[in-house]
Design a protein around this motif. Structure first.
Motif, PDB file in Angstrom:
ATOM      1  N   LEU A  18      63.454   4.840  70.590  1.00 23.08           N
ATOM      2  CA  LEU A  18      63.564   3.484  70.066  1.00 23.08           C
ATOM      3  C   LEU A  18      64.771   2.810  70.713  1.00 23.08           C
ATOM      4  O   LEU A  18      65.842   3.403  70.811  1.00 23.08           O
ATOM      5  CB  LEU A  18      63.761   3.519  68.546  1.00 23.08           C
ATOM      6  N   VAL A  26      65.544  -6.473  63.015  1.00 26.48           N
ATOM      7  CA  VAL A  26      64.376  -5.688  63.402  1.00 26.48           C
ATOM      8  C   VAL A  26      63.326  -5.660  62.303  1.00 26.48           C
ATOM      9  O   VAL A  26      63.605  -5.925  61.130  1.00 26.48           O
ATOM     10  CB  VAL A  26      64.774  -4.229  63.740  1.00 26.48           C
ATOM     11  N   ASP A  27      62.098  -5.337  62.702  1.00 28.53           N
ATOM     12  CA  ASP A  27      61.011  -4.986  61.787  1.00 28.53           C
ATOM     13  C   ASP A  27      60.700  -3.519  62.023  1.00 28.53           C
ATOM     14  O   ASP A  27      60.305  -3.141  63.128  1.00 28.53           O
ATOM     15  CB  ASP A  27      59.754  -5.806  62.067  1.00 28.53           C
ATOM     16  N   VAL A  28      60.897  -2.687  60.996  1.00 30.60           N
ATOM     17  CA  VAL A  28      60.605  -1.259  61.105  1.00 30.60           C
ATOM     18  C   VAL A  28      59.240  -1.025  60.470  1.00 30.60           C
ATOM     19  O   VAL A  28      59.059  -1.236  59.274  1.00 30.60           O
ATOM     20  CB  VAL A  28      61.685  -0.405  60.397  1.00 30.60           C
ATOM     21  N   HIS A  29      58.273  -0.590  61.262  1.00 32.36           N
ATOM     22  CA  HIS A  29      56.918  -0.309  60.782  1.00 32.36           C
ATOM     23  C   HIS A  29      56.863   1.163  60.378  1.00 32.36           C
ATOM     24  O   HIS A  29      56.937   2.049  61.233  1.00 32.36           O
ATOM     25  CB  HIS A  29      55.897  -0.591  61.880  1.00 32.36           C
ATOM     26  N   THR A  30      56.745   1.412  59.066  1.00 34.58           N
ATOM     27  CA  THR A  30      56.784   2.761  58.524  1.00 34.58           C
ATOM     28  C   THR A  30      55.405   3.175  58.019  1.00 34.58           C
ATOM     29  O   THR A  30      54.734   2.398  57.343  1.00 34.58           O
ATOM     30  CB  THR A  30      57.775   2.829  57.345  1.00 34.58           C
ATOM     31  N   SER A  44      62.058  -5.361  57.093  1.00 34.57           N
ATOM     32  CA  SER A  44      62.790  -6.247  58.000  1.00 34.57           C
ATOM     33  C   SER A  44      64.246  -6.338  57.573  1.00 34.57           C
ATOM     34  O   SER A  44      64.536  -6.397  56.385  1.00 34.57           O
ATOM     35  CB  SER A  44      62.194  -7.652  57.973  1.00 34.57           C
ATOM     36  N   VAL A  61      69.350  -0.079  57.896  1.00 34.18           N
ATOM     37  CA  VAL A  61      68.864  -1.453  57.966  1.00 34.18           C
ATOM     38  C   VAL A  61      69.137  -2.111  56.619  1.00 34.18           C
ATOM     39  O   VAL A  61      68.852  -1.533  55.573  1.00 34.18           O
ATOM     40  CB  VAL A  61      67.356  -1.499  58.292  1.00 34.18           C
ATOM     41  N   PHE A  74      66.894   5.172  58.060  1.00 34.79           N
ATOM     42  CA  PHE A  74      65.758   5.740  58.765  1.00 34.79           C
ATOM     43  C   PHE A  74      66.233   6.757  59.797  1.00 34.79           C
ATOM     44  O   PHE A  74      67.186   6.487  60.526  1.00 34.79           O
ATOM     45  CB  PHE A  74      64.985   4.652  59.532  1.00 34.79           C
ATOM     46  N   ILE A  81      57.997   6.572  61.600  1.00 32.93           N
ATOM     47  CA  ILE A  81      58.243   5.240  62.151  1.00 32.93           C
ATOM     48  C   ILE A  81      57.206   4.971  63.225  1.00 32.93           C
ATOM     49  O   ILE A  81      57.216   5.599  64.288  1.00 32.93           O
ATOM     50  CB  ILE A  81      59.666   5.111  62.724  1.00 32.93           C
ATOM     51  N   LYS A  83      56.542   1.906  64.775  1.00 33.12           N
ATOM     52  CA  LYS A  83      57.196   1.156  65.844  1.00 33.12           C
ATOM     53  C   LYS A  83      58.347   0.353  65.273  1.00 33.12           C
ATOM     54  O   LYS A  83      58.480   0.202  64.063  1.00 33.12           O
ATOM     55  CB  LYS A  83      56.210   0.255  66.589  1.00 33.12           C
ATOM     56  N   LEU A  84      59.175  -0.151  66.181  1.00 26.51           N
ATOM     57  CA  LEU A  84      60.335  -0.940  65.797  1.00 26.51           C
ATOM     58  C   LEU A  84      60.351  -2.180  66.678  1.00 26.51           C
ATOM     59  O   LEU A  84      60.433  -2.076  67.890  1.00 26.51           O
ATOM     60  CB  LEU A  84      61.609  -0.111  66.003  1.00 26.51           C
TER      61      LEU A  84
END
Length: 120
Positions: A18, A26-30, A44, A61, A74, A81, A83-84
């Protein structure tokens, strides 16, 4: 002993690391597992800290929800995760942004960092 630890940790690291820095929004997609279903939840916020190294590396975050500050830690190399996404690059002069915890409203905003020549 250190060489052995590095070899063991190398198998757990992400193939595509990452890429983010302190102060980035950022937007962290978990990935969230609910029973037999799986879904993606987005968190976010601004990255206020990064600590550790190798498989033990974490980042924090922070965001404001209903006037209350919420922080989430995280692991960088977690398979949870998906994507970021980096939304903005904040201009900061320190490694830990814990001073943002004391700020309210518009004071929590960071000025945007200009793009570097090599990023274009």
């Amino acid at each position: 002993m250190q060489d052995l630890l590095k070899k063991v940790e190398a198998s757990s690291l992400r193939e595509e690391p990452l890429e983010f820095e302190i102060g980035d929004t950022v937007d962290v997609h978990t990935l969230i597992q609910e029973g037999d279903k799986q879904r993606i939840q987005i968190f976010s916020g601004v990255i206020i800290a990064r600590r550790g190294s190798g498989t033990r590396e974490n980042f924090t975050v922070r965001r404001i929800v209903a006037g209350e500050g919420v922080e989430r830690i995280f692991p960088v190399n977690s398979p949870k995760i998906a994507k970021l996404d980096v939304k903005r690059h904040g201009r900061v002069r320190r490694a830990k942004l814990y001073y943002l915890r004391d700020r309210v409203g518009k004071a929590t905003r960071l000025t945007e960092r200009r793009a570097k020549k090599d990023e274009e």
